[in-house]
Design a protein around this motif. Structure first.
Motif, PDB file in Angstrom:
ATOM      1  N   ARG A  39       0.710  -1.304  -0.076  1.00  0.00           N
ATOM      2  CA  ARG A  39       0.146  -0.001   0.119  1.00  0.00           C
ATOM      3  C   ARG A  39       0.769   1.157   0.159  1.00  0.00           C
ATOM      4  NH1 ARG A  39      -4.212  -1.583   4.862  1.00  0.00           N
ATOM      5  NH2 ARG A  39      -4.584  -4.021   4.129  1.00  0.00           N
ATOM      6  N   ILE A  40       2.173   1.274   0.244  1.00  0.00           N
ATOM      7  CA  ILE A  40       3.061   2.485   0.372  1.00  0.00           C
ATOM      8  C   ILE A  40       4.181   1.831  -0.583  1.00  0.00           C
ATOM      9  CG2 ILE A  40       4.476   4.120   1.985  1.00  0.00           C
ATOM     10  CD1 ILE A  40       2.701   2.749   4.063  1.00  0.00           C
ATOM     11  N   ASN A  41       4.174   3.156  -1.385  1.00  0.00           N
ATOM     12  CA  ASN A  41       5.423   2.844  -2.306  1.00  0.00           C
ATOM     13  C   ASN A  41       6.662   3.627  -1.981  1.00  0.00           C
ATOM     14  OD1 ASN A  41       5.483   5.764  -2.565  1.00  0.00           O
ATOM     15  ND2 ASN A  41       3.908   5.597  -4.228  1.00  0.00           N
ATOM     16  N   ALA A  42       8.020   3.115  -2.565  1.00  0.00           N
ATOM     17  CA  ALA A  42       9.245   3.471  -1.940  1.00  0.00           C
ATOM     18  C   ALA A  42       9.446   5.096  -1.645  1.00  0.00           C
ATOM     19  CB  ALA A  42      10.218   3.008  -3.122  1.00  0.00           C
ATOM     20  N   PHE A  43       8.757   5.762  -2.805  1.00  0.00           N
ATOM     21  CA  PHE A  43       8.763   7.361  -2.454  1.00  0.00           C
ATOM     22  C   PHE A  43       8.317   7.798  -1.020  1.00  0.00           C
ATOM     23  CE2 PHE A  43       6.860  11.569  -2.634  1.00  0.00           C
ATOM     24  CZ  PHE A  43       7.872  12.390  -3.149  1.00  0.00           C
ATOM     25  N   PHE A  44       6.958   7.347  -0.731  1.00  0.00           N
ATOM     26  CA  PHE A  44       6.584   7.533   0.472  1.00  0.00           C
ATOM     27  C   PHE A  44       7.438   7.071   1.825  1.00  0.00           C
ATOM     28  CE2 PHE A  44       3.312   9.396  -2.095  1.00  0.00           C
ATOM     29  CZ  PHE A  44       2.566  10.265  -1.359  1.00  0.00           C
ATOM     30  N   GLN A  45       7.882   5.613   1.523  1.00  0.00           N
ATOM     31  CA  GLN A  45       8.530   5.103   2.434  1.00  0.00           C
ATOM     32  C   GLN A  45       9.831   5.998   2.949  1.00  0.00           C
ATOM     33  OE1 GLN A  45       9.117   0.856   2.405  1.00  0.00           O
ATOM     34  NE2 GLN A  45       7.250   0.659   1.215  1.00  0.00           N
ATOM     35  N   VAL A  99       2.885   1.618  -8.273  1.00  0.00           N
ATOM     36  CA  VAL A  99       2.382   1.306  -9.632  1.00  0.00           C
ATOM     37  C   VAL A  99       3.714   1.526 -10.340  1.00  0.00           C
ATOM     38  CG1 VAL A  99      -0.062   2.108  -9.044  1.00  0.00           C
ATOM     39  CG2 VAL A  99       1.603   3.750 -10.182  1.00  0.00           C
ATOM     40  N   MET A 100       3.399   0.420 -11.698  1.00  0.00           N
ATOM     41  CA  MET A 100       4.557   0.581 -12.755  1.00  0.00           C
ATOM     42  C   MET A 100       3.803   0.379 -13.775  1.00  0.00           C
ATOM     43  SD  MET A 100       7.577   0.865 -13.544  1.00  0.00           S
ATOM     44  CE  MET A 100       8.542   0.281 -14.838  1.00  0.00           C
ATOM     45  N   THR A 101       3.757   1.494 -14.744  1.00  0.00           N
ATOM     46  CA  THR A 101       2.849   1.641 -15.995  1.00  0.00           C
ATOM     47  C   THR A 101       3.580   1.788 -17.138  1.00  0.00           C
ATOM     48  OG1 THR A 101       2.229   3.802 -15.562  1.00  0.00           O
ATOM     49  CG2 THR A 101       0.730   2.333 -14.817  1.00  0.00           C
ATOM     50  N   VAL A 102       5.040   1.731 -16.942  1.00  0.00           N
ATOM     51  CA  VAL A 102       5.904   2.078 -18.105  1.00  0.00           C
ATOM     52  C   VAL A 102       5.843   0.956 -19.206  1.00  0.00           C
ATOM     53  CG1 VAL A 102       8.334   2.697 -18.804  1.00  0.00           C
ATOM     54  CG2 VAL A 102       7.320   3.593 -16.344  1.00  0.00           C
ATOM     55  N   LEU A 107       9.402  -6.502 -15.449  1.00  0.00           N
ATOM     56  CA  LEU A 107       9.469  -6.422 -14.081  1.00  0.00           C
ATOM     57  C   LEU A 107       9.853  -7.829 -13.260  1.00  0.00           C
ATOM     58  CD1 LEU A 107       6.310  -4.387 -13.159  1.00  0.00           C
ATOM     59  CD2 LEU A 107       8.569  -3.536 -13.391  1.00  0.00           C
ATOM     60  N   ASP A 108      10.914  -7.557 -12.177  1.00  0.00           N
ATOM     61  CA  ASP A 108      11.336  -8.966 -11.570  1.00  0.00           C
ATOM     62  C   ASP A 108      10.392  -9.092 -10.366  1.00  0.00           C
ATOM     63  OD1 ASP A 108      13.577  -9.306 -13.285  1.00  0.00           O
ATOM     64  OD2 ASP A 108      14.585  -7.797 -11.907  1.00  0.00           O
ATOM     65  N   VAL A 109       9.654  -8.404  -9.866  1.00  0.00           N
ATOM     66  CA  VAL A 109       8.586  -8.540  -8.735  1.00  0.00           C
ATOM     67  C   VAL A 109       7.190  -8.177  -9.188  1.00  0.00           C
ATOM     68  CG1 VAL A 109      10.353  -7.875  -7.177  1.00  0.00           C
ATOM     69  CG2 VAL A 109       8.981  -6.198  -8.280  1.00  0.00           C
ATOM     70  N   MET A 110       6.084  -8.865  -8.646  1.00  0.00           N
ATOM     71  CA  MET A 110       4.775  -8.416  -8.807  1.00  0.00           C
ATOM     72  C   MET A 110       4.468  -6.918  -8.415  1.00  0.00           C
ATOM     73  SD  MET A 110       3.609 -10.846 -10.739  1.00  0.00           S
ATOM     74  CE  MET A 110       1.524 -10.755 -10.464  1.00  0.00           C
ATOM     75  N   THR A 111       3.694  -6.330  -8.970  1.00  0.00           N
ATOM     76  CA  THR A 111       3.381  -5.170  -8.527  1.00  0.00           C
ATOM     77  C   THR A 111       2.209  -4.632  -9.260  1.00  0.00           C
ATOM     78  OG1 THR A 111       4.155  -2.647  -7.849  1.00  0.00           O
ATOM     79  CG2 THR A 111       4.693  -3.541 -10.082  1.00  0.00           C
ATOM     80  N   TYR A 112       1.487  -3.502  -8.956  1.00  0.00           N
ATOM     81  CA  TYR A 112       0.519  -2.847  -9.657  1.00  0.00           C
ATOM     82  C   TYR A 112       0.889  -2.250 -11.068  1.00  0.00           C
ATOM     83  CZ  TYR A 112      -1.783  -3.320  -5.005  1.00  0.00           C
ATOM     84  OH  TYR A 112      -2.270  -3.446  -3.752  1.00  0.00           O
ATOM     85  N   THR A 113      -0.050  -2.750 -12.102  1.00  0.00           N
ATOM     86  CA  THR A 113       0.240  -2.530 -13.531  1.00  0.00           C
ATOM     87  C   THR A 113      -0.783  -1.610 -13.832  1.00  0.00           C
ATOM     88  OG1 THR A 113      -0.465  -4.473 -14.087  1.00  0.00           O
ATOM     89  CG2 THR A 113       1.861  -4.341 -13.764  1.00  0.00           C
ATOM     90  N   SER A 114      -1.792  -1.101 -13.271  1.00  0.00           N
ATOM     91  CA  SER A 114      -2.901  -0.309 -13.744  1.00  0.00           C
ATOM     92  C   SER A 114      -2.867   1.122 -12.679  1.00  0.00           C
ATOM     93  CB  SER A 114      -4.422  -0.905 -13.370  1.00  0.00           C
ATOM     94  OG  SER A 114      -4.388  -2.181 -13.968  1.00  0.00           O
ATOM     95  N   PRO A 115      -3.046   2.129 -13.669  1.00  0.00           N
ATOM     96  CA  PRO A 115      -2.941   3.211 -12.608  1.00  0.00           C
ATOM     97  C   PRO A 115      -3.694   3.513 -11.182  1.00  0.00           C
ATOM     98  CG  PRO A 115      -3.475   3.967 -14.749  1.00  0.00           C
ATOM     99  CD  PRO A 115      -3.615   2.398 -14.691  1.00  0.00           C
ATOM    100  N   TYR A 164     -12.634  -3.526 -17.051  1.00  0.00           N
ATOM    101  CA  TYR A 164     -13.043  -4.848 -16.461  1.00  0.00           C
ATOM    102  C   TYR A 164     -11.885  -5.580 -16.924  1.00  0.00           C
ATOM    103  CZ  TYR A 164     -15.257  -9.258 -15.536  1.00  0.00           C
ATOM    104  OH  TYR A 164     -15.489 -10.823 -14.948  1.00  0.00           O
ATOM    105  N   GLY A 165     -11.032  -6.676 -15.847  1.00  0.00           N
ATOM    106  CA  GLY A 165     -10.348  -7.400 -16.139  1.00  0.00           C
ATOM    107  C   GLY A 165      -8.740  -6.951 -16.241  1.00  0.00           C
ATOM    108  N   MET A 166      -8.723  -5.649 -16.106  1.00  0.00           N
ATOM    109  CA  MET A 166      -7.307  -5.116 -16.050  1.00  0.00           C
ATOM    110  C   MET A 166      -6.813  -5.349 -14.538  1.00  0.00           C
ATOM    111  SD  MET A 166      -7.010  -3.783 -19.029  1.00  0.00           S
ATOM    112  CE  MET A 166      -5.416  -2.881 -18.791  1.00  0.00           C
ATOM    113  N   ALA A 167      -5.420  -5.361 -14.333  1.00  0.00           N
ATOM    114  CA  ALA A 167      -4.825  -5.650 -13.201  1.00  0.00           C
ATOM    115  C   ALA A 167      -5.181  -4.850 -12.114  1.00  0.00           C
ATOM    116  CB  ALA A 167      -3.371  -5.639 -13.436  1.00  0.00           C
TER     117      ALA A 167
END
Length: 244
Positions: A39-45, A99-102, A107-115, A164-167
């Protein structure tokens, strides 16, 4: 609606505190909050965790803050200030999502790929419910409040239907065409059709809550269920007030 937001805050904070007290769940909890699908990305951490302030300290502050805010709403004290804090917290919750939308990046790890705005569509709906409460305190026109309540329900439904169906986009365990149809009923100007739409939304949310509770294992996941309470309250208000 104030009570629904209060219960959401108190329940989420209490669930987080209980999970933190369970030693065998510490690793799983930290991964769920601070991991690549947390729930918390690296920037905010990096921004928050400074000066000896630890991951556990942040969770404790968040949990106690939620409980305190919910308690103040329950007893109707400092309501306007608390609602503004909840609104700001909702915005931070959206901005903090990792999130990662580039395109063309493996990606080597699972993360959010939707905005983040799509993943957190329910949070946008809850924020609009908070805005309605703030407007109600300012004695805004009832038509304006009703329009905002409809928007609070329509936004998550339309996002869930269109994407619908997006990550990680919440579809409420319903098909896309059904979500868009229900959103259309809500927006219909005839009071009876709008009331049917509100009742249908309430059923959709209840079904989604049931599905989440059946499949929920870690206690801290209760927050995702409690987040639907303000939307259910909004649907209930529209159900009983449409056409009046």
């Amino acid at each position: 609606m104030r009570y629904s937001i209060a219960l959401m805050l108190v329940g989420s904070g209490a669930a987080l505190l209980v999970a933190m007290a369970q030693g065998n769940a510490q690793t799983q909890l930290m991964e769920a909050i601070y991991g690549s699908q947390g729930r918390i990305n690296a920037f905010f951490q990096r921004f928050v965790l400074r000066g000896g302030f630890t991951h556990r300290d942040l969770l404790m502050v968040l949990a106690l803050g939620q409980c305190a805010a919910g308690g103040l709403l329950l007893i109707n004290r400092f309501t306007r200030v608390v609602l503004w804090v909840v609104l700001a917290g909702g915005g931070m919750r959206i901005a903090a999502l990792p999130v990662m939308t580039v395109p063309m990046v493996e990606l080597d790890v699972m993360t959010y790929t939707s905005p983040a705005l799509l993943v957190r569509a329910v949070d946008i709906g809850v924020a609009l419910v908070v805005v309605v409460l703030l407007c109600h305190q300012s004695e805004a026109p009832p038509a304006m409040e009703a329009g905002l309540l409809k928007a609070a329900l329509v936004v998550p439904l339309v996002i869930g239907g269109l994407f619908y169906g997006m990550a990680k986009v919440n579809s409420f365990d319903m098909p896309a065409w059904w979500l868009l149809t229900v959103a259309g009923l809500l927006l219909w100007r005839h009071w009876l059709v709008s009331r049917i739409g509100a009742g249908t939304v309430l059923v959709v949310l209840l079904y989604s809550v049931f599905r989440h509770l059946v499949g929920m294992h870690p206690l801290y996941e209760l927050a995702s269920v409690l987040g639907l309470l303000p939307l259910m309250a909004a649907a209930g208000v529209l159900l009983v007030s449409s056409g009046r």
